[in-house]
Scaffold this motif. Structure first.
Motif, PDB file in Angstrom:
ATOM      1  N   ASN A  45       0.814  -1.125  -0.028  1.00 29.82           N
ATOM      2  CA  ASN A  45       0.141  -0.105  -0.008  1.00 29.82           C
ATOM      3  C   ASN A  45       0.749   1.200  -0.172  1.00 29.82           C
ATOM      4  O   ASN A  45       0.337   2.276  -0.754  1.00 29.82           O
ATOM      5  N   ASP A  46       1.955   1.396   0.795  1.00 30.67           N
ATOM      6  CA  ASP A  46       2.791   2.316   0.613  1.00 30.67           C
ATOM      7  C   ASP A  46       3.517   2.716  -0.456  1.00 30.67           C
ATOM      8  O   ASP A  46       3.584   3.828  -1.135  1.00 30.67           O
ATOM      9  N   ASN A  47       3.823   1.626  -1.382  1.00 34.11           N
ATOM     10  CA  ASN A  47       4.475   1.728  -2.652  1.00 34.11           C
ATOM     11  C   ASN A  47       3.617   2.323  -3.636  1.00 34.11           C
ATOM     12  O   ASN A  47       3.809   3.155  -4.285  1.00 34.11           O
ATOM     13  N   ILE A  48       2.144   1.684  -3.588  1.00 30.98           N
ATOM     14  CA  ILE A  48       1.179   2.138  -4.460  1.00 30.98           C
ATOM     15  C   ILE A  48       0.841   3.784  -4.109  1.00 30.98           C
ATOM     16  O   ILE A  48       0.539   4.453  -4.936  1.00 30.98           O
ATOM     17  N   LEU A  49       0.788   4.279  -2.721  1.00 36.93           N
ATOM     18  CA  LEU A  49       0.492   5.492  -2.292  1.00 36.93           C
ATOM     19  C   LEU A  49       1.579   6.270  -3.066  1.00 36.93           C
ATOM     20  O   LEU A  49       1.265   7.528  -3.359  1.00 36.93           O
ATOM     21  N   THR A  50       2.782   6.060  -2.998  1.00 33.51           N
ATOM     22  CA  THR A  50       4.089   6.886  -3.457  1.00 33.51           C
ATOM     23  C   THR A  50       3.969   7.106  -4.887  1.00 33.51           C
ATOM     24  O   THR A  50       4.173   8.169  -5.372  1.00 33.51           O
ATOM     25  N   LEU A  51       3.687   5.919  -5.591  1.00 34.28           N
ATOM     26  CA  LEU A  51       3.583   5.910  -7.014  1.00 34.28           C
ATOM     27  C   LEU A  51       2.299   6.774  -7.466  1.00 34.28           C
ATOM     28  O   LEU A  51       2.438   7.720  -8.488  1.00 34.28           O
ATOM     29  N   GLY A  58       9.198   1.649  -9.199  1.00 33.33           N
ATOM     30  CA  GLY A  58       8.577   1.021 -10.090  1.00 33.33           C
ATOM     31  C   GLY A  58       8.936  -0.452 -10.037  1.00 33.33           C
ATOM     32  O   GLY A  58       8.067  -1.438 -10.357  1.00 33.33           O
ATOM     33  N   SER A  59      10.168  -0.647  -9.793  1.00 31.02           N
ATOM     34  CA  SER A  59      10.735  -2.190  -9.757  1.00 31.02           C
ATOM     35  C   SER A  59       9.983  -3.011  -8.610  1.00 31.02           C
ATOM     36  O   SER A  59       9.752  -3.931  -8.936  1.00 31.02           O
ATOM     37  N   ALA A  60      10.103  -2.537  -7.554  1.00 29.07           N
ATOM     38  CA  ALA A  60       9.401  -2.809  -6.270  1.00 29.07           C
ATOM     39  C   ALA A  60       8.055  -3.122  -6.688  1.00 29.07           C
ATOM     40  O   ALA A  60       7.286  -4.135  -6.224  1.00 29.07           O
ATOM     41  N   SER A  61       7.023  -2.100  -7.299  1.00 27.17           N
ATOM     42  CA  SER A  61       5.974  -2.225  -7.663  1.00 27.17           C
ATOM     43  C   SER A  61       5.614  -3.517  -8.489  1.00 27.17           C
ATOM     44  O   SER A  61       4.558  -4.283  -8.325  1.00 27.17           O
ATOM     45  N   ILE A  62       6.382  -3.649  -9.600  1.00 25.00           N
ATOM     46  CA  ILE A  62       6.007  -4.965 -10.304  1.00 25.00           C
ATOM     47  C   ILE A  62       6.420  -6.171  -9.620  1.00 25.00           C
ATOM     48  O   ILE A  62       5.571  -7.028  -9.820  1.00 25.00           O
ATOM     49  N   GLN A  63       7.271  -6.122  -8.745  1.00 23.73           N
ATOM     50  CA  GLN A  63       7.502  -7.468  -7.865  1.00 23.73           C
ATOM     51  C   GLN A  63       6.616  -7.872  -6.978  1.00 23.73           C
ATOM     52  O   GLN A  63       6.067  -8.800  -6.748  1.00 23.73           O
ATOM     53  N   ASN A  64       5.915  -6.641  -6.514  1.00 28.37           N
ATOM     54  CA  ASN A  64       4.679  -6.843  -5.713  1.00 28.37           C
ATOM     55  C   ASN A  64       3.595  -7.399  -6.372  1.00 28.37           C
ATOM     56  O   ASN A  64       2.739  -8.293  -5.937  1.00 28.37           O
ATOM     57  N   TYR A  65       3.397  -6.700  -7.565  1.00 25.83           N
ATOM     58  CA  TYR A  65       2.333  -7.058  -8.544  1.00 25.83           C
ATOM     59  C   TYR A  65       2.289  -8.772  -8.851  1.00 25.83           C
ATOM     60  O   TYR A  65       1.396  -9.278  -8.813  1.00 25.83           O
ATOM     61  N   LEU A  66       3.584  -8.863  -9.102  1.00 23.67           N
ATOM     62  CA  LEU A  66       3.711 -10.475  -9.403  1.00 23.67           C
ATOM     63  C   LEU A  66       3.385 -11.434  -8.229  1.00 23.67           C
ATOM     64  O   LEU A  66       2.751 -12.484  -8.589  1.00 23.67           O
ATOM     65  N   HIS A  67       3.956 -11.174  -7.139  1.00 19.16           N
ATOM     66  CA  HIS A  67       3.673 -11.778  -5.924  1.00 19.16           C
ATOM     67  C   HIS A  67       2.191 -11.822  -5.732  1.00 19.16           C
ATOM     68  O   HIS A  67       1.576 -13.129  -5.477  1.00 19.16           O
ATOM     69  N   LEU A  68       1.590 -10.845  -5.890  1.00 18.35           N
ATOM     70  CA  LEU A  68       0.309 -10.865  -5.396  1.00 18.35           C
ATOM     71  C   LEU A  68      -0.872 -11.395  -6.542  1.00 18.35           C
ATOM     72  O   LEU A  68      -1.510 -12.219  -5.969  1.00 18.35           O
ATOM     73  N   VAL A  69      -0.436 -11.206  -7.597  1.00 18.56           N
ATOM     74  CA  VAL A  69      -1.076 -11.916  -8.835  1.00 18.56           C
ATOM     75  C   VAL A  69      -1.091 -13.588  -8.765  1.00 18.56           C
ATOM     76  O   VAL A  69      -2.178 -14.152  -8.655  1.00 18.56           O
TER      77      VAL A  69
END
Length: 328
Positions: free
Chosen positions: A114-120, A145-156
């Motif tokens: 959530n903190d990553n999403i809020l920052t972006l 962005g790199s962290a967001s993509i990694q988070n996205y992959l894990h969550l999907v």
């Protein structure tokens, strides 16, 4: 026909792939801003896909509700969808979708996500004020962005199974398209300084925190080394006909049985006035676990029949609990 949540999920994946593709173009003048817009759009669609998945694909679960004012001046007791300018139901925002998932259904989402999403989102909202040639801002966008993509992959993968194995999800390092030794010095405007300070404040909260599967930002180090042509590790993808065959696919399980134990318990506590997590509840729940209409038991390791198990529930199980508890 594909379910609503699957269509929303596919749109989310397309948005993230578009964000990566545009970011990795060799010459694109609006790189960071466009990436942040598409990346946040992808996250919003992903969270909404999860809301639909948890709510048995009810489109109304994504509507903003309001209590209209009656002619008498009083507020109506029944809420109705709020309409936008075109007259269509207004959809919940990204953060509202996040709250529905975590508060109404009790699904746990790591705070770093959530903190990553809020920052972006902050970068997206203030993108009109940014100076594209500033390397500090570009570096921050890439780290986030790199962290967001990694988070996205894990969550999907966690929510919807292995759907992204055929895609390459990575951001090209800045070194490929930035001349660091010739970077001009730029005076940041007030808005850009505020955004960078906002990012810095959030990053400092994670300085001494143990890193788990999810991240606020990621540093990228690039080194070039000469290697022999035969030093790489060979990798081969196999479609062996003798491989383990699964009758019910991961996608089928997620679509038909979207709730785990925590989500089921949360939904029941909100649905009934006399619900308690006691022997009565656990006894009823276990009595339904043999009925494939309501539950699916998945092995933690499909190749080992003696491995641990996890039970997933269909939303129709609520009808059975209705016979034993009083609804609010």
């Amino acid at each position: 026909m594909k379910s609503r949540y699957k269509l929303m999920l596919e749109k989310s994946i397309s948005a993230m792939l578009s964000a990566i593709e545009i970011y990795n173009k060799p010459d694109f003048k609006y790189r960071e801003e466009t990436f942040s817009v598409l990346c946040i759009n992808s996250w919003e669609l992903l969270l909404k896909a999860k809301v639909l998945n948890l709510s048995s694909n009810k489109l109304s679960s994504l509507y903003v509700k309001e209590h209209k004012t009656l002619k008498s001046g009083k507020k109506a007791q029944r809420s109705t969808p709020k309409k936008n300018r075109s007259g269509n139901p207004m959809s919940v925002s990204l953060q509202q979708a996040y709250k529905i998932i975590t508060e109404e259904y009790g699904v746990k989402i790591d705070k770093a996500i959530n903190d990553n999403i809020l920052t972006l989102t902050e970068i997206r909202d203030n993108s009109i004020h940014f100076v594209n040639d500033d390397l500090l801002l570009s570096l921050k966008v890439q780290q986030l962005g790199s962290a967001s993509i990694q988070n996205y992959l894990h969550l999907v993968s966690l929510w919807f199974g292995d759907m992204l194995s055929n895609y390459n999800f990575y951001l090209m390092p800045l070194s490929f398209f930035r001349a660091f030794d010739k970077a001009p010095g730029i005076i940041l405007n007030a808005n850009e300084k505020n955004v960078l300070n906002y990012i810095k404040d959030i990053e400092e909260k994670y300085d001494n925190v143990d890193v788990g599967d999810y991240n606020l930002s990621l540093n990228i180090d690039l080194n070039f080394q000469k290697v022999k042509s035969d030093s790489s590790v060979p990798v081969q993808y196999s479609n062996d006909e003798n491989a383990l065959k699964v009758i019910l696919t991961e996608e089928d399980i997620i679509g038909r049985y979207p709730w785990d134990y925590d989500v089921l318990s949360k939904r029941l506590s909100k649905r009934y006035i006399d619900f308690k997590m006691n022997d009565k509840y656990h006894g009823l729940r276990k009595s339904f676990e043999g009925d494939k209409r309501f539950t699916h038991i998945r092995l933690m390791n499909p190749r080992n029949p003696n491995s641990g198990q996890k039970v997933f529930y269909n939303a129709n199980i609520l009808k059975e609990f209705d016979k034993h508890y009083n609804k609010r």
